[in-house]
Design an enzyme around this catalytic site. Structure first.
Site, short mmCIF file in Angstrom:
data_model
loop_
_atom_site.label_atom_id
_atom_site.label_comp_id
_atom_site.label_asym_id
_atom_site.label_seq_id
_atom_site.Cartn_x
_atom_site.Cartn_y
_atom_site.Cartn_z
N ASP A 60 5.71 20.01 8.17
CA ASP A 60 6.59 20.98 8.16
C ASP A 60 7.91 20.63 7.29
OD1 ASP A 60 6.84 19.37 10.47
OD2 ASP A 60 9.02 20.19 10.74
N LEU A 61 8.18 19.30 7.14
CA LEU A 61 9.50 18.74 6.41
C LEU A 61 9.27 19.04 4.93
CD1 LEU A 61 10.42 15.90 8.49
CD2 LEU A 61 11.42 17.95 8.47
N ARG A 101 0.18 15.03 12.74
CA ARG A 101 0.72 14.62 11.62
C ARG A 101 1.27 15.75 10.83
NH1 ARG A 101 -1.08 9.26 9.78
NH2 ARG A 101 0.81 9.54 8.29
N PRO A 102 2.34 16.51 11.30
CA PRO A 102 2.83 17.84 10.67
C PRO A 102 3.31 17.50 9.33
CG PRO A 102 4.50 16.78 12.17
CD PRO A 102 3.29 15.97 12.32
N CYS A 138 -4.50 12.48 13.75
CA CYS A 138 -5.20 11.38 13.66
C CYS A 138 -5.09 10.53 14.81
CB CYS A 138 -5.07 10.48 12.42
SG CYS A 138 -3.31 9.80 12.22
N LYS A 163 0.91 -1.22 0.05
CA LYS A 163 0.04 -0.11 0.10
C LYS A 163 0.88 1.31 0.09
CE LYS A 163 -1.59 1.27 4.10
NZ LYS A 163 -1.44 2.80 4.58
N ASN A 164 1.88 1.23 0.90
CA ASN A 164 2.54 2.28 1.16
C ASN A 164 3.63 2.87 -0.08
OD1 ASN A 164 0.85 3.06 3.25
ND2 ASN A 164 2.67 2.46 4.75
N ASP A 218 4.71 0.79 11.87
CA ASP A 218 3.46 -0.21 11.56
C ASP A 218 3.39 -1.61 11.85
OD1 ASP A 218 2.89 2.36 10.11
OD2 ASP A 218 3.36 1.68 8.11
N VAL A 256 8.90 6.70 16.32
CA VAL A 256 8.35 7.21 15.09
C VAL A 256 7.11 8.18 15.24
CG1 VAL A 256 7.90 6.91 12.83
CG2 VAL A 256 9.54 5.40 13.77
N ARG A 278 -8.81 -0.12 4.93
CA ARG A 278 -7.84 0.86 4.30
C ARG A 278 -6.47 0.12 4.22
NH1 ARG A 278 -6.37 4.89 8.21
NH2 ARG A 278 -4.90 5.27 6.66
N ARG A 314 -4.51 10.90 5.21
CA ARG A 314 -3.41 11.71 5.33
C ARG A 314 -2.37 11.71 4.27
NH1 ARG A 314 -6.64 10.90 9.29
NH2 ARG A 314 -7.42 12.69 10.44
C1 EPZ Z 1 4.36 6.83 6.35
O1 EPZ Z 1 3.71 7.97 6.91
C2 EPZ Z 1 3.43 5.64 6.13
N1 EPZ Z 1 2.11 6.00 5.18
C3 EPZ Z 1 2.83 5.48 7.38
O2 EPZ Z 1 2.04 4.21 7.20
C4 EPZ Z 1 4.17 4.99 8.55
O3 EPZ Z 1 3.65 4.69 9.71
C5 EPZ Z 1 5.13 6.10 8.40
O4 EPZ Z 1 5.42 6.57 7.13
C6 EPZ Z 1 6.29 5.66 9.22
O5 EPZ Z 1 6.87 4.74 8.61
C7 EPZ Z 1 2.40 6.11 4.06
O6 EPZ Z 1 3.51 5.56 3.53
C8 EPZ Z 1 1.19 6.24 3.12
P1 EPZ Z 1 6.58 10.27 8.23
P2 EPZ Z 1 4.38 9.68 6.96
O7 EPZ Z 1 6.75 11.58 7.81
O8 EPZ Z 1 5.46 9.50 5.75
C9 EPZ Z 1 7.26 13.36 11.72
C10 EPZ Z 1 0.22 2.86 7.81
O9 EPZ Z 1 -0.26 2.29 8.88
N2 EPZ Z 1 7.10 14.28 10.91
O10 EPZ Z 1 7.74 9.12 8.05
O11 EPZ Z 1 3.30 10.65 6.92
C11 EPZ Z 1 5.89 12.61 12.06
O12 EPZ Z 1 5.03 13.29 12.78
C12 EPZ Z 1 0.79 4.48 7.82
O13 EPZ Z 1 0.27 2.44 6.88
C13 EPZ Z 1 7.34 15.79 10.94
O14 EPZ Z 1 7.86 15.99 12.18
O15 EPZ Z 1 5.36 9.54 8.16
C14 EPZ Z 1 6.56 11.41 12.58
O16 EPZ Z 1 6.90 11.44 13.94
C15 EPZ Z 1 0.32 5.11 9.13
N3 EPZ Z 1 7.26 16.78 9.96
C16 EPZ Z 1 7.84 11.08 11.86
O17 EPZ Z 1 8.15 12.36 11.40
C17 EPZ Z 1 6.78 16.55 8.94
O18 EPZ Z 1 6.90 17.13 7.86
C18 EPZ Z 1 7.68 9.96 10.73
O19 EPZ Z 1 6.54 10.61 9.96
C19 EPZ Z 1 6.61 14.81 8.48
C20 EPZ Z 1 6.77 14.02 9.43
#
Ligand code: EPZ
Length: 433
Positions: free
Chosen positions: A126-127, A123-124, A118, A23-24, A320, A342, A412, A94
């Site tokens: 900023d990056l 779910r920021p 959520c 999916k991801n 996950d 994470v 989902r 998201r």
């Molecule tokens: C992806 O979400 C996955 N979703 C998530 O899977 C997965 O849990 C996550 O990566 C971590 O492996 C998809 O690929 C569709 P991140 P993503 O940005 O990219 C922080 C599932 O169940 N952060 O890697 O949104 C954030 O809050 C889902 O299938 C910032 O601070 O996750 C977190 O603490 C849920 N600023 C960390 O980074 C930002 O701009 C990692 O999140 C973005 C993220």
């Protein structure tokens, strides 16, 4: 129609199961088709509500999507005028934020509803914003939308690290924004997850020039044009890990087909440390192409040992998989500790597992699990995708009947979960809530 899942626990899983495409990986790869000329045919797209939601968003952006047999999807951009992903679609998922990079990269503008928090925590973005700004985009946050503009972005070096490390979709978005840009972009502290690698491999097949794939420094050299291509998505390592734990907890024996063992090293290592028997074998399919198939046999017929787990970015144990490990460890004698690095608030499954008789104390980003002899079936509430998977796993082994409400979360991310588990000998079915 609201549905619930009813599970009669206590049946060991036996037999073979084929793992679907990830999916991801599918979601950002589908979004990246906004960058391409012509048609792409992508194999291994699972039948999930998240995939349907992204199709709706893409259709709204002038993209034609057509489901074909064999889990394939054909994607063609037909109209490149609209650049808005509205709230009503984005709020359902998201991950919709992954249209930001390709819209900006190809159409020079994007207006995407800002995803809210959520049940797994804030779910920021900023990056994502930092990255596209580094490429020269002008970004404004207005009325709940991120509005970005910038004709032909310019390559730059950008460090993509937040308080909790790298960002999977952040890396995907900046990579997609940069592929049609001018010059070289280097993402330092890039996410190395196999799904990010899959997106990079897909983009390269479509004409991009990306190197350092799977490494912390990801390099993107801009090209003028990219074209549709054929591609097959990697197997879903989280789906595989979930079925491994389901096999182990029921003391069953399950053969998983279509996996990449390297993507699951940390998960397999931890399951082995617990005393679960895992065998990987690769054999020839016996066809003219000399195609090979890899299988993984999981047997949970021993006494398990408690373990400590830290959820980390790849190649650590995936966040996950954290909830599923919690369900498994809840019935392992002794004390296990899970630390979530994470998403530090991703513990909605804990209270529900405790309602089933587990003994888990949750403090900040840590769960302390004291194993109990057994769980007992009751009514529980799913509130996020992987939390739902952990409740299904608990239900498979619980004494009596477990009812899981708010089932839509599981659809989902897991295709036909009850049919596939029933094929392995589970007793479970859906009912109207
Ligand atoms: C992806 O979400 C996955 N979703 C998530 O899977 C997965 O849990 C996550 O990566 C971590 O492996 C998809 O690929 C569709 P991140 P993503 O940005 O990219 C922080 C599932 O169940 N952060 O890697 O949104 C954030 O809050 C889902 O299938 C910032 O601070 O996750 C977190 O603490 C849920 N600023 C960390 O980074 C930002 O701009 C990692 O999140 C973005 C993220």
């Amino acid at each position: 129609m609201m549905e619930k899942m009813v599970i009669q626990g206590g049946n060991p899983l036996q037999g073979s199961i084929r793992i679907n495409g990830a999916k991801n990986a599918a979601l950002p790869i589908m979004a990246s088709c906004l960058l391409l000329k012509g048609t792409s045919r992508i194999k291994g797209i699972p039948e999930l509500t998240d995939v349907k939601t992204l199709c709706e968003i893409l259709n709204n952006l002038g993209v034609h999507t057509k489901r074909c047999e064999d889990h394939s999807l054909e994607i063609t951009v037909q109209d490149d005028v609209n650049v808005t992903a509205p709230y009503d679609l984005v709020r359902k998922m998201r991950a919709s934020i992954c249209v930001l990079g390709p819209l900006l990269g190809r159409r020079g503008a994007a207006k995407v509803s800002i995803p809210g928090g959520c049940s797994i925590g804030p779910r920021p973005i900023d990056l994502h914003v930092k990255g596209i700004k580094a490429l020269g985009a002008k970004v404004e946050m207005k009325d709940g939308y991120v509005i970005a503009t910038g004709k032909r972005l310019k390559g730059n070096t950008v460090y993509l690290g937040g308080a909790n490390g790298s960002s999977v979709l952040g890396t995907c978005n900046i990579m997609m924004a940069a592929v049609l840009g001018e010059g070289r972009t280097t993402i330092t502290n890039a996410a190395c997850e196999p799904e990010v690698q899959d997106l990079a491999n897909f983009l390269n097949k479509a004409g991009a020039r990306i190197s350092g794939i799977g490494q912390k420094n990801l390099i993107i050299d801009g090209v003028d044009e990219m074209h549709g291509t054929h591609y097959e998505i990697i197997p879903d390592r989280i789906e595989a890990g979930t079925f491994m734990i389901a096999a182990a907890i029921t003391e069953g024996r399950v053969v998983l087909e279509n996996i990449v063992p390297n993507h699951l090293t940390s998960v397999i290592d931890k399951l082995e440390e617990m005393g679960i028997n895992i065998r990987i074998s690769t054999m020839n399919r016996g066809n003219a192409a000399g195609e090979k198939v890899t299988e993984c046999i999981v047997e949970g017929d021993k006494e398990f040992h408690p373990v400590n787990i830290t959820a980390l970015p790849y190649p650590g144990i995936p966040t996950d998989m954290q909830a599923q490990f919690t369900a498994l460890l809840s019935i392992v004698e002794g004390v296990s500790i899970i630390t979530e690095k994470v998403f530090p608030h991703r513990f909605v499954h804990v209270a529900e597992l405790n309602r089933m008789g587990a003994n888990i104390r949750n403090d900040d980003a840590i769960s302390i699990i004291t194993g109990v002899p057994s769980l007992s079936g009751t009514t529980v509430m799913a509130s996020d995708l992987r939390a739902s998977a952990s409740l299904v796993i608990a239900g498979l082994v619980a004494k009596g009947v477990t009812e899981i409400r708010r089932l839509y979360h599981i659809d989902r991310g897991y295709e036909k979960i009850e049919e596939r588990l029933t094929d392995l000998g589970a007793k479970m079915w859906r009912e109207r809530e």
